[in-house]
Structure formats: structure tokens, C-alpha cells
Design a protein around this motif. Sequence first.
Motif, short mmCIF file in Angstrom:
data_model
loop_
_atom_site.label_atom_id
_atom_site.label_comp_id
_atom_site.label_asym_id
_atom_site.label_seq_id
_atom_site.Cartn_x
_atom_site.Cartn_y
_atom_site.Cartn_z
N SER A 232 -22.03 11.55 -22.15
CA SER A 232 -20.60 11.68 -21.86
C SER A 232 -20.36 11.43 -20.39
O SER A 232 -21.21 11.74 -19.55
CB SER A 232 -20.10 13.07 -22.26
OG SER A 232 -18.77 13.27 -21.83
N SER A 233 -19.19 10.85 -20.08
CA SER A 233 -18.82 10.64 -18.68
C SER A 233 -18.41 11.92 -18.00
O SER A 233 -18.35 11.99 -16.77
CB SER A 233 -17.69 9.62 -18.60
OG SER A 233 -16.56 10.08 -19.33
N TRP A 271 -21.31 10.83 -12.99
CA TRP A 271 -21.19 12.22 -12.56
C TRP A 271 -21.17 12.35 -11.04
O TRP A 271 -20.51 13.22 -10.48
CB TRP A 271 -22.34 13.06 -13.11
CG TRP A 271 -22.36 13.19 -14.60
CD1 TRP A 271 -21.38 12.77 -15.48
CD2 TRP A 271 -23.36 13.77 -15.40
NE1 TRP A 271 -21.73 13.06 -16.77
CE2 TRP A 271 -22.95 13.68 -16.76
CE3 TRP A 271 -24.59 14.36 -15.13
CZ2 TRP A 271 -23.72 14.17 -17.81
CZ3 TRP A 271 -25.37 14.85 -16.17
CH2 TRP A 271 -24.93 14.75 -17.50
N VAL A 272 -21.97 11.51 -10.35
CA VAL A 272 -22.10 11.57 -8.89
C VAL A 272 -22.00 10.15 -8.36
O VAL A 272 -22.55 9.22 -8.97
CB VAL A 272 -23.45 12.21 -8.48
CG1 VAL A 272 -23.66 12.14 -6.98
CG2 VAL A 272 -23.52 13.67 -8.94
N SER A 273 -21.32 9.96 -7.23
CA SER A 273 -21.21 8.63 -6.65
C SER A 273 -22.54 8.21 -6.02
O SER A 273 -23.38 9.04 -5.68
CB SER A 273 -20.11 8.60 -5.58
OG SER A 273 -20.50 9.36 -4.45
N ALA A 274 -22.71 6.89 -5.87
CA ALA A 274 -23.94 6.38 -5.26
C ALA A 274 -24.09 6.86 -3.82
O ALA A 274 -25.20 7.19 -3.39
CB ALA A 274 -23.95 4.85 -5.31
N ASP A 275 -22.99 6.93 -3.08
CA ASP A 275 -23.04 7.40 -1.70
C ASP A 275 -23.50 8.85 -1.64
O ASP A 275 -24.31 9.23 -0.78
CB ASP A 275 -21.68 7.25 -1.03
CG ASP A 275 -21.34 5.80 -0.73
OD1 ASP A 275 -22.27 4.97 -0.73
OD2 ASP A 275 -20.16 5.51 -0.51
N THR A 276 -22.96 9.67 -2.52
CA THR A 276 -23.35 11.09 -2.55
C THR A 276 -24.81 11.24 -2.92
O THR A 276 -25.54 12.06 -2.36
CB THR A 276 -22.47 11.86 -3.55
OG1 THR A 276 -21.10 11.73 -3.17
CG2 THR A 276 -22.84 13.33 -3.58
N PHE A 277 -25.25 10.44 -3.89
CA PHE A 277 -26.65 10.48 -4.31
C PHE A 277 -27.57 10.14 -3.14
O PHE A 277 -28.58 10.82 -2.90
CB PHE A 277 -26.87 9.49 -5.46
CG PHE A 277 -28.28 9.45 -5.98
CD1 PHE A 277 -28.71 10.37 -6.91
CD2 PHE A 277 -29.16 8.48 -5.55
CE1 PHE A 277 -30.02 10.34 -7.40
CE2 PHE A 277 -30.46 8.43 -6.03
CZ PHE A 277 -30.89 9.36 -6.96
N LEU A 278 -27.25 9.09 -2.39
CA LEU A 278 -28.08 8.69 -1.26
C LEU A 278 -28.03 9.73 -0.14
O LEU A 278 -29.03 9.94 0.56
CB LEU A 278 -27.63 7.33 -0.74
CG LEU A 278 -27.89 6.15 -1.70
CD1 LEU A 278 -27.31 4.87 -1.13
CD2 LEU A 278 -29.38 6.00 -1.95
N GLU A 301 -23.01 18.73 -7.17
CA GLU A 301 -22.04 17.66 -6.93
C GLU A 301 -21.43 17.10 -8.21
O GLU A 301 -20.51 16.28 -8.14
CB GLU A 301 -22.71 16.52 -6.16
CG GLU A 301 -23.03 16.85 -4.71
CD GLU A 301 -21.78 17.08 -3.89
OE1 GLU A 301 -20.77 16.37 -4.12
OE2 GLU A 301 -21.79 17.97 -3.03
N THR A 302 -21.91 17.50 -9.37
CA THR A 302 -21.32 17.01 -10.62
C THR A 302 -19.92 17.57 -10.80
O THR A 302 -19.66 18.73 -10.48
CB THR A 302 -22.18 17.40 -11.83
OG1 THR A 302 -22.32 18.83 -11.86
CG2 THR A 302 -23.54 16.75 -11.76
N SER A 303 -19.03 16.75 -11.30
CA SER A 303 -17.63 17.17 -11.51
C SER A 303 -17.52 17.81 -12.89
O SER A 303 -16.97 17.25 -13.84
CB SER A 303 -16.70 15.96 -11.41
OG SER A 303 -16.84 15.32 -10.16
#
Length: 412
Positions: A232-233, A271-278, A301-303
Motif C-alpha cells: 500500500s502507498s 513512504w519516505v522521499s529519496a532525499d530523506t532516505f539519503l 519518517e513514514t507518513s
Amino acid sequence: MPGSPPLPEHDAAAALEARGSATEVFSVFLRLGLTSFGGPIAHLGYFHREFVQRRRWLDDVRFAQLLTVCQFLPGPASSQMGLAIGLFRSGWRGALAAFAGFTLPSAVLMLGLAVAASRLNHGAYPAVIHGLKLVAVAVVAHGLVGMARQLVPDMRHALIACVALAVSVLAGNAWGSLIAVGLGCVLGVGLCRCAMTPVAAVFPVRYGVRGATVCLALFLAGLVTSVMLPSSSAATASGIAGAFYQAGALVFGGGHVVLPLLQHAVVDSGWVSADTFLAGYGAAQAMPGPMFSLAAFLGAETSSGLPVVATAAIALLAIFLPGFLLLLSVLPMWNRLVRRPWAARAVAGAGAAVVGLLAAAFHDPVWTEGVGTPVDLAIAAVGFALLMVARMSAAWVVLWCVAAALGVQLLM
């Protein structure tokens, strides 16, 4: 105590069978969780110094056997070793205490600092990170010397270590480590014929096949459940648990190897943006303790609409749980296997292979990422001398390397 001489042989033998409290285990692992910089390879050096050389909770044979088991299993090898050491020392409470002590510092730091990691790439931060890389150089070199003395006693063992080193370097991935250890076992059966059956070196677990079967059943149930959960998104508690459980169950090699799986789980799902992941990955490089603590950052950080602490805890526990369950299911079986003569020779070969793997990891990434100039080499050499000659604790090495790196930055 720092600087104390090694225990006499009869005292060391008694220490191996001694039982301690969960409080003792927690305090030791908490200190390691606060000071064990450098990633999973460096952790092996910290553990060897703390539990083999200083405290004598393990001997070199048990340490090498435990490392061999953890190398073959998916999950975070250093955290699995820590859990097992806590289990040996103080039972189930000791296992939980070891996990909590080693993991909590980095998990809390990730929650507090990872969000700001992208804004810290200035001032003293780069020098601090570089100093911590030099700590890893000193600690891993010290652990490598100690293990080589015990596990590579002759040319036949040295040959196995060299083969493992070559396989690891040529493969360049986690599968290379598995192949190297497996090849070490095979070569050991043929070459290490002087190895005695290590009856006294079995793992001191207090449960048997029934308990191991329960752990294996729980692992399989968790894996099947996580696979069957619908994608799920929108992040939910069950979705977060399933995604991080799969990552922990399917990764071989731990550490950096888990990153593609986590990226697929939280970035590709939205769930998490690429920038946040990095940003979280960058912060994880600066943290002591297990790199799997990155899961706490990503879970927070998951919404999901759930409390941040709750989602961080779910992700953190889910990513560690499968590797722990597998390890607990294997330990009693290992005790039966290792009593066989051919198994003793295979274990001796695996121990020599582990030395080769550690040598390969010491070169890349520990040395290549840490030592770039003669000044770096001098700083790391002093740290190595503090451990090898002065027999000081790793905390002093951390203080020296970071202070020296900061001093060099000020002078540049």
C-alpha cells in the motif's frame, strides 16, 4: 579494566563458564553502543577486544565459531554476535540486555540527529567523521592481529586465510563472504587435520532442539506473514512491520547490504522521499553501534499518522527480529555438529577464512576510506599503539583520533 594484563589461563577458563547478571551485560553493551564507531566490520574488533581479550567471556575458538555462524545467516552479524554473547553470559535476560544496550544509543541518536544530517556538512562535522574512520582503522587492525595469532597458527591455516581474502576481494559482495567461509570449511577438512574436536568450545546455551524449533517456526511464520501482507502507498503499523521484517530476513552481509532492500521498502513505496532516505543514511555513517538503527529513522519518517516513537520502534524491532530468531534456532544445532571430528577441522578452516575476510575488509573499506595521507596513517598508528602496547580502552582511541583530526583541520 583498561590497561589490565590478560588473565592467567586457569582464571580465563573459569571466566568462560562464569555467569553474570543482565545488568552487567547491559552496562558493557551500552558502553560499546556509545563508542563502537566504524560499522559492522569494526564492531568485530571492538567485540574481540572487550569479550575475548579483556573480560574473557569468550575464547578465540568460540568467538570464531560464533562469527562463522553469523556470517552464514541473514541479518546484522555484529548485533547477532552481541545477542549471543549476552545469551551465553546471562540467559534470555542477558540477550535482551545486550540488544538494548548496543542498539539504543544509535537508535536515539538517529531519531534526534538524522533529520538535521543534511545541514551538518560544514564546520567540525567532516573532521569528526574522518576521526571516527581512523578509529575503525586502529580497532580493526588490532582485532585482526589478535585473531590471526590464535586462528592462523601455521602455513596451512595461512593458505586458507589467503584464499578467503582473494575470494572476498574478487567477488566484492556479501556472497563472496559466504563463499569464502564455505570454502574455508571445505579446505579445513582436508588441511587442518591436527585440529582437535572442540568439545569444550560448544556454545553455552540453556535450551535445546525444542526451543530452537520454536524460534525457527516463529521466523518462518513472520516471513510468510510479511510476504502475504498487501502492499500500500499508505504506511500502516502492519505494513511497516512487514516491510522491515522482509529486509532483515532476506539480507546477507548486513550493514550497507541492507540499503537497497530498505530503499525498495520505503522509497519505492512512497513512504519516505529519496532525499530523506539519503539524509538518514548519511547520519547513520556518523553513529556508533549497528547500522540497522537506520530503521528507527526511516520508521519515524513514514507518513503513517502513528506516533513517531511507535513507528520507529516497530521498524527497529522488525528489522532485527528475523536475524535473531534464525541465530537462536541454529545455536543448539551447532553444539551437536561441532562435536564431530570432521566438523572440528571444518571449523578450524572457517576460523582461518574469517581472518582472511577481516583482512579484506580492513583494506577496503576500512583502510581505503580512512587513510588518505601520511598524517592519517600517523594518527591511526598512535591509536593502534594505544590498544596494542598501552592496552587502553577503545574510548581513549576514539578521543585521540577525533581530537587529532580536529587539530589537523584547524591547522590546514
